[in-house]
Design an enzyme around this catalytic site. Sequence first.
Site, PDB file in Angstrom:
ATOM      1  N   SER A 157      21.855  -7.879 -88.491  1.00 37.00           N
ATOM      2  CA  SER A 157      23.069  -8.594 -88.867  1.00 37.00           C
ATOM      3  C   SER A 157      24.299  -7.851 -88.335  1.00 37.00           C
ATOM      4  O   SER A 157      24.400  -7.599 -87.138  1.00 37.00           O
ATOM      5  CB  SER A 157      23.111  -8.755 -90.394  1.00 37.00           C
ATOM      6  OG  SER A 157      24.125  -9.631 -90.798  1.00 37.00           O
ATOM      7  N   ASP A 323      16.894 -18.636 -89.887  1.00 37.11           N
ATOM      8  CA  ASP A 323      18.182 -17.971 -90.077  1.00 37.11           C
ATOM      9  C   ASP A 323      19.282 -18.924 -89.621  1.00 37.11           C
ATOM     10  O   ASP A 323      19.477 -19.140 -88.435  1.00 37.11           O
ATOM     11  CB  ASP A 323      18.218 -16.675 -89.268  1.00 37.11           C
ATOM     12  CG  ASP A 323      19.523 -15.902 -89.436  1.00 37.11           C
ATOM     13  OD1 ASP A 323      20.435 -16.395 -90.132  1.00 37.11           O
ATOM     14  OD2 ASP A 323      19.619 -14.799 -88.864  1.00 37.11           O
ATOM     15  N   HIS A 356      18.255 -15.634 -93.143  1.00 39.77           N
ATOM     16  CA  HIS A 356      18.909 -14.464 -92.554  1.00 39.77           C
ATOM     17  C   HIS A 356      18.334 -13.166 -93.111  1.00 39.77           C
ATOM     18  O   HIS A 356      18.251 -12.155 -92.405  1.00 39.77           O
ATOM     19  CB  HIS A 356      20.416 -14.532 -92.815  1.00 39.77           C
ATOM     20  CG  HIS A 356      21.189 -13.449 -92.145  1.00 39.77           C
ATOM     21  ND1 HIS A 356      21.170 -13.249 -90.778  1.00 39.77           N
ATOM     22  CD2 HIS A 356      22.003 -12.481 -92.647  1.00 39.77           C
ATOM     23  CE1 HIS A 356      21.947 -12.223 -90.462  1.00 39.77           C
ATOM     24  NE2 HIS A 356      22.459 -11.736 -91.578  1.00 39.77           N
TER      25      HIS A 356
END
EC number: 2.3.1.46
Length: 385
Positions: A157, A323, A356
């Site tokens: 991320s 995601d 995610h």
Amino acid sequence: MPEVIPPDSVGIVTPQVAQFDIPLTLECGKQLNSFQLMYETYGELNADRSNAVLICHALSGHHHAAGYHSMEDSKPGWWDSCIGPGKPIDTNKFFVVSLNNLGGCAGSTGPASINPETGKAYGPDFPVVTVQDWVRSQAMLADRLNIPHWAAVIGGSLGGMQALQWSIEYPERVHNAAVIASTPRLSAQNIAFNEVARKAITSDPNFYEGRYGEHTTYPDKGLMLARMVGHITYLSNASMGEKFGRDLRAQTLKFGLLDVQFEVESYLHYQGERFSKNFDANTYLLMTRALDYFDPARAHEGDLSKALEPAKCKYLVVSFTTDWRFPPDRSEELVNAMVEAKKSVSYAEVDSPHGHDAFLIPTQRYMDVFHGFMGRVAKEIPHAR
């Protein structure tokens, strides 16, 4: 708490503090005359200092990535599934460094820290920091630890953005970079989610324009709401459906407007309340802005391949099918730019139901890809243990 330390754990770890009394000029133009970084290390640095790996954390992450601080800990570090003996980031082979970024609230200098010039907490006066600032401060930590280069820089991320920036900013110091569940820049939708989160915090009557500490209050309701919004984006529709469906907390509907009736509502409230007790609101504002601002292609008229030209490392890029925060097409955009820039890159789109958050969950295919990449990294190290 563990009754015994698992054999594949790094065990009990002790955080360390690096104090820097030299000025750091930030991308915003302001300067920190001194600052500290909280960090942990796992494994042993080899004789020629060639086996070091840097872990970069995501928005709400911190330095405690693996192991336990004591036998009383309820759970290990946030990426314990990937760091330790025999795990992808194998501490029998690598010396791993994990830190809390500048502006954080887990020991590194941030808005809740005391400003030496005023004797009060920085609060909203703490300067805006960017991914580039983090990478430069991380390079200072590497210098302090006498680490000339990284065998790999790894992050998921927001951490993946830092790994990417490292490869551009310090190409001679990065041999490999893993960019996981990340993106080369935020979409308009992602910026919008971040703005809603910030507005939730700043609209809390206890926010006091970021000076809540001076008023002995805390914008916990606003931070709770911000986290609830964010948490929805970390999960997939499939995972939420499987975990909660339309299950009710009670047997029947209450027909009330304010009651928490569905299990998914209860879960979001729990996550938001827990987060609001352990995170600083001003830090949350800083972190989301750093996300918004990241765009290495901006300085190259939007040409990402040109931004990547300085890089010399080998890349691993990983995306996850469900995601929707940073979907696979954003990773593919990055990979295509790497190919155009004639960089060495391996790409895996992993089928996962976890959205995610999949970069934190050790599913088999993900671990196979991660193990394979880090195995190749280990083989590049001279006299690898």
